[in-house]
Design an enzyme around this catalytic site. Structure first.
Site, PDB file in Angstrom:
ATOM      1  N   ARG A  50       0.846  -1.184   0.000  1.00  0.00           N
ATOM      2  CA  ARG A  50       0.000   0.000   0.000  1.00  0.00           C
ATOM      3  C   ARG A  50       0.882   1.235   0.000  1.00  0.00           C
ATOM      4  NH1 ARG A  50      -4.191  -1.716   4.877  1.00  0.00           N
ATOM      5  NH2 ARG A  50      -5.183  -3.486   3.806  1.00  0.00           N
ATOM      6  N   ASP A  52       1.440   5.401  -0.050  1.00  0.00           N
ATOM      7  CA  ASP A  52       0.766   6.562   0.521  1.00  0.00           C
ATOM      8  C   ASP A  52       0.379   7.573  -0.556  1.00  0.00           C
ATOM      9  OD1 ASP A  52       1.005   5.578   3.090  1.00  0.00           O
ATOM     10  OD2 ASP A  52       2.878   6.652   3.503  1.00  0.00           O
ATOM     11  N   ARG A 202      10.875   6.765   3.493  1.00  0.00           N
ATOM     12  CA  ARG A 202      10.919   8.226   3.561  1.00  0.00           C
ATOM     13  C   ARG A 202      11.665   8.704   4.800  1.00  0.00           C
ATOM     14  NH1 ARG A 202       4.877   9.897   3.133  1.00  0.00           N
ATOM     15  NH2 ARG A 202       5.793  11.949   3.567  1.00  0.00           N
TER      16      ARG A 202
END
Length: 257
Positions: A50, A52, A202
């Protein structure tokens, strides 16, 4: 019911992420809507990961079950027709057995993060890379990245809303590539592991950018890792430079297509 694996490319801008949401556009929702045009009714597809909001896909993998036994090429063409107004494309399609699951059958996921350093604003690459104006030291960032390789408790680099059962993961690769481009430099972070925590990549890149800028020493990355404390992490970088670049399976469903 015939099951098909889909290899999917998408531009994350304008989507609230991969996962279907009631009141916001999603990549999953766009593909499920296209499937409903081919086979009326509700559809639920499962993906390898999944992503973002704002994160892109180069080779996301999902699977779907259909009543009709489509020829894979015709299925991908039909889906792309109904996706033509979206920034989503089915780049490959293959029949798979009922045992194949896009998420649970995957043995490795690969991410790419693009960071561009130049004084001028981005034009063609806007929304496709993180833009900074200051130079970075790629060797220092690689030295910092090396501290993260292997099996660790990655609590420091895990979002506070991460739903994973454990913060312990094994990082197989975190390689920093420096590329000279017109009017600047692009830094590419190649990241590879079986699975990832929420915001882990990230968090890595945001921390390593601080190393490259000279605000952190490479050894500070190890100290942050050992702290096992989210407060010890560097800044979390923006999503637009992140791409799900590939997924590995024991038997590649697309190898014969």
């Amino acid at each position: 019911m015939p099951r098909f694996a889909l290899k999917i490319e998408y531009h994350g801008a304008g989507f609230a992420g991969w996962q279907r949401q009631k009141d916001h556009p999603s990549v999953q929702g766009a593909i499920e809507t296209a499937l409903a045009k081919l086979q009326p009714g509700d559809h639920t597809i499962a993906a390898a990961g999944r992503t973002d909001a704002g994160v892109h896909g180069l080779a996301q993998v999902a699977h779907c079950d259909l009543v009709k036994d489509w020829a894979p090429f015709r299925l991908s063409e039909a889906l792309n027709y109904h996706l033509k107004d979206q920034r989503v494309a089915i780049v490959d399609c293959a029949p798979v057995t009922d045992e194949f699951h896009a998420r649970f059958s995957a043995t490795e996921r690969r991410y790419l993060f693009r960071l561009i350093s130049r004084r001028a604003p981005l034009t063609h690459e806007r929304g496709l890379a993180w833009h900074i104006k200051h130079p970075l030291d790629a060797d220092a960032m690689q030295a910092g990245a090396d501290h993260l390789l292997g099996r660790h408790d990655f609590t420091t680099f895990r979002s506070s809303i991460c739903q994973a059962d454990s913060p312990v993961k094994t990082l197989d690769e975190l390689r920093v590539e420096e590329i000279e481009i017109p009017n600047g430099v692009e830094y590419r972070f190649h990241v590879r592991a079986r699975s990832f925590l929420h915001n882990q990549v990230r968090s890595f890149v945001g921390t390593l950018e601080r190393v490259g800028a000279g605000a952190w020493a490479p050894g500070d990355v190890r100290r942050a890792l050992d702290a096992r404390n989210r407060a010890a992490c560097g800044p979390v970088c923006p999503p637009e430079g992140l791409y799900l670049a590939g997924v590995t399976y024991p038997d590649d469903p697309f190898s014969q297509t």
